[in-house]
Design an enzyme around this catalytic site. Sequence first.
Site, PDB file in Angstrom:
ATOM      1  N   ASP A  46      -3.810 -10.933   5.161  1.00 51.91           N
ATOM      2  CA  ASP A  46      -2.640 -10.575   5.992  1.00 51.91           C
ATOM      3  C   ASP A  46      -2.738 -11.166   7.394  1.00 51.91           C
ATOM      4  O   ASP A  46      -1.780 -11.756   7.901  1.00 51.91           O
ATOM      5  CB  ASP A  46      -2.344  -9.070   5.995  1.00 51.91           C
ATOM      6  CG  ASP A  46      -3.463  -8.166   6.477  1.00 51.91           C
ATOM      7  OD1 ASP A  46      -4.579  -8.661   6.720  1.00 51.91           O
ATOM      8  OD2 ASP A  46      -3.205  -6.941   6.614  1.00 51.91           O
ATOM      9  N   ASP A 189      -1.037  -2.858   5.243  1.00 53.38           N
ATOM     10  CA  ASP A 189      -1.102  -1.468   4.778  1.00 53.38           C
ATOM     11  C   ASP A 189       0.167  -0.690   5.110  1.00 53.38           C
ATOM     12  O   ASP A 189       0.723   0.007   4.262  1.00 53.38           O
ATOM     13  CB  ASP A 189      -2.318  -0.772   5.392  1.00 53.38           C
ATOM     14  CG  ASP A 189      -3.609  -1.495   5.052  1.00 53.38           C
ATOM     15  OD1 ASP A 189      -3.619  -2.245   4.057  1.00 53.38           O
ATOM     16  OD2 ASP A 189      -4.591  -1.325   5.781  1.00 53.38           O
ATOM     17  N   TYR A 241     -15.044  -6.071  10.788  1.00 53.10           N
ATOM     18  CA  TYR A 241     -13.692  -6.556  10.480  1.00 53.10           C
ATOM     19  C   TYR A 241     -13.279  -7.611  11.511  1.00 53.10           C
ATOM     20  O   TYR A 241     -12.802  -8.695  11.173  1.00 53.10           O
ATOM     21  CB  TYR A 241     -12.730  -5.366  10.487  1.00 53.10           C
ATOM     22  CG  TYR A 241     -11.314  -5.692  10.076  1.00 53.10           C
ATOM     23  CD1 TYR A 241     -10.903  -5.518   8.764  1.00 53.10           C
ATOM     24  CD2 TYR A 241     -10.382  -6.175  11.003  1.00 53.10           C
ATOM     25  CE1 TYR A 241      -9.596  -5.798   8.377  1.00 53.10           C
ATOM     26  CE2 TYR A 241      -9.087  -6.463  10.629  1.00 53.10           C
ATOM     27  CZ  TYR A 241      -8.700  -6.264   9.319  1.00 53.10           C
ATOM     28  OH  TYR A 241      -7.411  -6.560   8.948  1.00 53.10           O
TER      29      TYR A 241
HETATM   30  C1  GLA Z   1      -7.594  -3.314   6.070  1.00 54.32           C
HETATM   31  C2  GLA Z   1      -6.549  -3.724   7.099  1.00 54.32           C
HETATM   32  C3  GLA Z   1      -5.512  -4.657   6.493  1.00 54.32           C
HETATM   33  C4  GLA Z   1      -6.165  -5.814   5.718  1.00 54.32           C
HETATM   34  C5  GLA Z   1      -7.264  -5.309   4.795  1.00 54.32           C
HETATM   35  C6  GLA Z   1      -8.045  -6.426   4.160  1.00 54.32           C
HETATM   36  O1  GLA Z   1      -7.008  -2.512   5.087  1.00 54.32           O
HETATM   37  O2  GLA Z   1      -5.896  -2.596   7.630  1.00 54.32           O
HETATM   38  O3  GLA Z   1      -4.675  -5.136   7.508  1.00 54.32           O
HETATM   39  O4  GLA Z   1      -6.634  -6.802   6.589  1.00 54.32           O
HETATM   40  O5  GLA Z   1      -8.178  -4.460   5.466  1.00 54.32           O
HETATM   41  O6  GLA Z   1      -7.270  -7.124   3.236  1.00 54.32           O
END
Ligand code: GLA
Length: 396
Positions: A46, A189, A241
């Site tokens: 994303d 999400d 992340y």
């Molecule tokens: C988390 C983040 C999303 C996305 C996922 C990995 O859920 O909130 O924005 O980056 O990780 O795909």
Amino acid sequence: MTESQELSEHGRATALSHSFSEFFGAPADGLWRAPGRVNLISEHLDYNNGLVLPFAINRSAVLGIRLIPESNTSEVVSTWVDPATGNQAHDTFRMDRLAPGGVTGWASGLAGVAWALQQTTGAPVPAFQALVDSNVPVGSGLSSSHAVEVSLALALAELTGADVDRRDLARITQRAENDFIGAPTGIMDQSASLLSTAGHAILLNCRTLETEHIPLPLEQAGVRLMVVDTRVAHRNNDGGYAARRNACEESARLLGVETLGDVPTGTDLSELPEHLRPKARHVLNERARVQTAVNCLRAGDWAGLGHALNESHESLRDDYNVSCPELDLAVETMQKAGALGARMTGAGFGGSAIGLFCDADIPQAKTAVKEAFAHAKWVEPRLFTVLPGPGADRLR
Ligand code: GLA
């Protein structure tokens, strides 16, 4: 959704209405519901402006809310008990002092949504009382916090008459995460929660927020998606992340494009420094797997979809380096127990794995996963199946 699931949702809403009046001494202005999500495939695409393929699950947060314009302090409470304190989550925050980082812990997402709505529309958001009940397990990587945030965003937008649509609300909740909480997450999400329709996965273009709804007829096809919540709590604001996101941005810069979503398929990545190459490779390969998964769904090729899920897990484990021993064990055990395919889902570093099974294989898979975790002396994982449910909406 089955009738019993609808009834239980009705029951939850009624119980929440009663608890709201009891707790706050006045009825709620309304009740909103927002689901968590499973990402079928398309991990960490994303924020690279790629196409993603999540779906809203039939587990959700329900929020009762009452505006209290006469006050400047909001009060929020949840039926969730914080294991650290043994108490029900409960907090207050001043609306005239909302500022990034100013509210931390459980209520930060709620305060962040109010702040981001205010920042985006320029109109002040009145104080409110809110009570939340969610059956999306907290920390499971199924967007439990986004579900709560989206339910509040929808509620506040409607109650204040803000001129925003669902795509605006996705951006507003992302802003709450990025700028208020400080978690550099993408837009998948909240979009899954806001834009999904029952029985479908959503193919979302993360640059434009254009969507296509792809049928995901699990029940009709006699297949099921089992979730293994490893109960290794996962967080998006503790560095891992952000480090992946930075690596992608650095690769894009070196390749002369805005994001890795702009890199043509088949681009030679050998010019990238060694520490960046596997991460960029994951993004390019995962992009291709999304297309494969969509083709498989259109053709009813569940075995092909399962194969893509297995490849996605390998790539997240070996190239993107966001899996962990508990997720790997869950995936391997499901694969050995007859899964058509299995993978971690969500950001990684804990949270949940999913396995795609023929109906009949679910009981043996549950036993196998429980035994494997017991053998490793880990906490017993939560196991449940999920269906593609409807997106967020107002209940009453
Ligand atoms: C988390 C983040 C999303 C996305 C996922 C990995 O859920 O909130 O924005 O980056 O990780 O795909």
